[in-house]
Scaffold this motif. Structure first.
Motif, mmCIF file in Angstrom:
data_model
loop_
_atom_site.group_PDB
_atom_site.id
_atom_site.type_symbol
_atom_site.label_atom_id
_atom_site.label_comp_id
_atom_site.label_asym_id
_atom_site.label_seq_id
_atom_site.Cartn_x
_atom_site.Cartn_y
_atom_site.Cartn_z
ATOM 1 N N PHE A 1 63.981 -2.016 39.925
ATOM 2 C CA PHE A 1 64.613 -1.619 38.670
ATOM 3 C C PHE A 1 66.079 -1.265 38.893
ATOM 4 O O PHE A 1 66.950 -1.655 38.122
ATOM 5 N N ASN A 2 66.365 -0.555 39.980
ATOM 6 C CA ASN A 2 67.750 -0.174 40.264
ATOM 7 C C ASN A 2 68.605 -1.386 40.607
ATOM 8 O O ASN A 2 69.769 -1.446 40.202
ATOM 9 N N THR A 3 68.058 -2.350 41.329
ATOM 10 C CA THR A 3 68.854 -3.543 41.651
ATOM 11 C C THR A 3 69.086 -4.376 40.399
ATOM 12 O O THR A 3 70.188 -4.916 40.229
ATOM 13 N N GLU A 4 68.114 -4.465 39.516
ATOM 14 C CA GLU A 4 68.318 -5.173 38.241
ATOM 15 C C GLU A 4 69.368 -4.488 37.395
ATOM 16 O O GLU A 4 70.203 -5.118 36.779
ATOM 17 N N GLU A 5 69.337 -3.184 37.372
ATOM 18 C CA GLU A 5 70.284 -2.413 36.573
ATOM 19 C C GLU A 5 71.695 -2.575 37.120
ATOM 20 O O GLU A 5 72.650 -2.696 36.363
ATOM 21 N N ASN A 6 71.830 -2.593 38.444
ATOM 22 C CA ASN A 6 73.155 -2.754 39.058
ATOM 23 C C ASN A 6 73.714 -4.151 38.830
ATOM 24 O O ASN A 6 74.897 -4.318 38.650
ATOM 25 N N THR A 7 72.876 -5.177 38.859
ATOM 26 C CA THR A 7 73.349 -6.533 38.624
ATOM 27 C C THR A 7 73.696 -6.765 37.173
ATOM 28 O O THR A 7 74.580 -7.557 36.858
#
Length: 85
Positions: A76-82
């Motif tokens: 979820f955090n990597t999706e949010e950062n991208t």
């Protein structure tokens, strides 16, 4: 269940109010007893009923920190950062 919790809450508030009324009129022993009964009712009756009501039909596994949930948080955090860049 919701109404039971509200009734118990009102009873606890009334016990506190009656206790403090007696304490202000000079009868400290009786006032302390009423306040004590209110505290015991809040701790041993109201709170367990409230906690049961809020947690019924919930999956405890969703709130535990397991490897699967850690992976979901990282994804979820990597999706949010991208998405932000």
């Amino acid at each position: 269940m919701k109404y039971l919790i509200r009734i118990l809450f009102i009873i606890v508030i009334l016990l506190f109010a009656v206790g403090y009324y007696f304490k202000n009129t000079g009868d400290h022993v009786t006032g302390d007893q009423w306040v004590g009964i209110g505290i015991l009712a809040a701790s041993f009756i109201l709170m367990p009923v409230f906690i049961y009501h809020r947690w019924k039909n919930k999956k405890v596994k969703d709130y535990m920190l397991t490897e699967e949930n850690i992976k979901k948080m990282r994804d979820f955090n990597t999706e949010e950062n991208t998405d932000n860049h």
